[in-house]
Design a protein around this motif. Structure first.
Motif, mmCIF file in Angstrom:
data_model
loop_
_atom_site.group_PDB
_atom_site.id
_atom_site.type_symbol
_atom_site.label_atom_id
_atom_site.label_comp_id
_atom_site.label_asym_id
_atom_site.label_seq_id
_atom_site.Cartn_x
_atom_site.Cartn_y
_atom_site.Cartn_z
ATOM 1 N N ALA A 290 57.411 42.042 34.371
ATOM 2 C CA ALA A 290 58.304 42.445 33.290
ATOM 3 C C ALA A 290 59.555 41.577 33.222
ATOM 4 O O ALA A 290 60.101 41.351 32.139
ATOM 5 C CB ALA A 290 58.686 43.910 33.456
ATOM 6 N N THR A 293 57.839 38.146 31.474
ATOM 7 C CA THR A 293 56.460 38.488 31.140
ATOM 8 C C THR A 293 55.675 37.325 30.543
ATOM 9 O O THR A 293 54.464 37.226 30.727
ATOM 10 C CB THR A 293 56.424 39.716 30.203
ATOM 11 N N ARG A 331 51.767 49.179 30.424
ATOM 12 C CA ARG A 331 52.909 49.639 29.621
ATOM 13 C C ARG A 331 54.206 49.034 30.123
ATOM 14 O O ARG A 331 55.111 48.727 29.338
ATOM 15 C CB ARG A 331 53.007 51.161 29.647
ATOM 16 N N ARG A 332 54.323 48.837 31.426
ATOM 17 C CA ARG A 332 55.587 48.387 32.013
ATOM 18 C C ARG A 332 55.833 46.889 31.865
ATOM 19 O O ARG A 332 56.984 46.454 31.860
ATOM 20 C CB ARG A 332 55.630 48.740 33.503
ATOM 21 N N GLY A 334 55.468 44.708 29.468
ATOM 22 C CA GLY A 334 56.000 44.162 28.232
ATOM 23 C C GLY A 334 55.003 43.303 27.485
ATOM 24 O O GLY A 334 53.908 43.007 27.965
ATOM 25 N N SER A 335 55.388 42.890 26.268
ATOM 26 C CA SER A 335 54.544 42.071 25.391
ATOM 27 C C SER A 335 53.165 42.681 25.244
ATOM 28 O O SER A 335 52.138 42.036 25.486
ATOM 29 C CB SER A 335 54.439 40.637 25.918
ATOM 30 N N LYS A 336 53.138 43.940 24.837
ATOM 31 C CA LYS A 336 51.884 44.683 24.733
ATOM 32 C C LYS A 336 50.850 43.906 23.916
ATOM 33 O O LYS A 336 51.128 43.425 22.829
ATOM 34 C CB LYS A 336 52.128 46.044 24.087
#
Length: 374
Positions: A290, A293, A331-332, A334-336
């Protein structure tokens, strides 16, 4: 000197940032990709990329490293009823639904279609099979020079050319940058990887390394020196954290093996500080990603079942059947939806007792990747 108006003197196609080989490799696959698009959807059997909210691994980003099915790749098709060799295995993985492939070298059984494909001509054939099945190559666990010489740089350039033929965006290795615990060796590795990363970038590629748990152990960078003048204690920084901090984020990238990162969380929990005291420090894999990322374009989505009775604390199992909380991890970080998770299970091959096991587990793992929601 080339006087073609579309190509400058160093061979870059104007407006595209591609050299001539990259441009030709890209255009080679266009016709096949266009034809494939009418019959193979990026959605695969599990649904389109625009699936309901909460989908953590979009369909086009569900991948597999071929090391997981290495038994099938190396199998002799003349003696087995199971999918054997690159062509048949790629067809089967596409049928399951995978859309991304990470290679683990380019060797297959000599009796498989194409024979020895470990060559430029072989890469062109592999690219045809990828395109025919709606598959995209993302990277390869190949060899990154441990010493930089004219010879090793030439070999590295050749590997980059093969990567371009295959349409990869990344080139890398399954090994850590160095196996050493000492800061001087990691500093030297960082310098070498900066050079190689910049060179890979001229080919349009991102250079990446893959971790095992030891790379997230503590760097020896402080305290009293040993008889060889090397530090014996740690400031608390982990090896790959030092590597990240001392390489160019534009040119050097990581593929976190999430299983091995969790093994590091289990195993590497304390260090001896410069003053001799023991300091507890628990590793947080998702926090490392994160924090930067975009330096982690690839993951190994390898699952583990908790087993405190073993040295690693986990047993490798098919994706979605273990205790690593992938929903929370993804989820943690980032940049889903922008990372490329490659399913890997070192223990997938079933040997002569169960020759179909690795591809059967590939189906289980794909289905569980497709079902993963936040």
């Amino acid at each position: 000197m080339n006087t073609d108006n579309d190509v400058n003197p160093i061979g870059l196609i104007k407006g595209l940032g591609l050299n001539r080989r990259q441009f030709l490799a890209a255009t080679t696959g266009m016709a096949a990709a266009a034809a494939t698009a009418s019959t193979v959807s990026l959605a695969g059997p599990a649904g389109a990329a625009g699936s309901p909210n909460g989908l953590l691994i979009p369909a086009p980003r569900r991948g597999i490293i071929l090391y997981t099915v290495r038994d099938a790749i190396s199998r002799d098709p003349s003696t087995s009823p199971y999918a054997s060799g690159f062509k048949a295995v790629l067809e089967e993985l596409s049928r399951i639904g995978y859309r991304q492939i990470e290679f683990a070298g380019f060797n297959q059984n000599v009796n498989a279609p194409g024979g020895n494909v470990n060559s430029v001509a072989g890469a062109q054939l592999l690219r045809t099979w990828l395109d025919d099945n709606g598959l995209e190559a993302e990277g390869n666990h190949g060899s990154v020079p441990s010493v930089v010489t004219d010879t090793t740089l030439a070999a590295f350039d050749a590997a980059c050319e093969v990567a371009n033929i295959l349409g990869m965006g990344h080139i890398g290795t399954g090994s850590d940058p160095t196996n050493s615990a000492y800061v001087a060796d990691w500093a030297a590795a960082a310098e070498r990887w900066d050079l190689l990363g910049a060179r890979a970038a001229t080919h349009g590629l991102k250079l990446y390394t893959h971790n095992h748990d030891i790379a997230y152990s503590f760097l020896l960078d402080s305290g009293p020196l040993d008889a060889q003048g090397r530090p014996t204690r740690s400031s608390g920084i982990r090896r790959l954290e030092y590597f990240l901090a001392n390489t160019d984020p534009k040119n050097v990238f990581l593929e976190m093996d999430i299983y091995w990162a969790h093994v590091a969380k289990y195993k590497h929990t304390a260090y001896t500080a410069a003053d001799g005291s023991t300091v507890t420090s628990i590793f947080d894999p998702a926090a490392v990603v994160a924090a930067q990322t975009k330096r982690f374009p690839l993951f190994h989505a390898k699952d583990g079942k908790s087993n405190p009775g073993t040295a690693n604390g986990y047993d490798m199992v098919p994706f979605g059947t273990g205790d690593i909380d992938y929903a929370t991890f993804l989820r943690r970080v980032g940049s889903k939806g922008s990372h490329n998770p490659m399913w890997e299970q070192d223990t997938a091959p079933g040997g002569t007792a169960n020759p179909g096991q690795s591809l059967a587990l590939a189906k289980i793992s794909y289905d569980n990747m497709a079902a993963l929601r936040g």
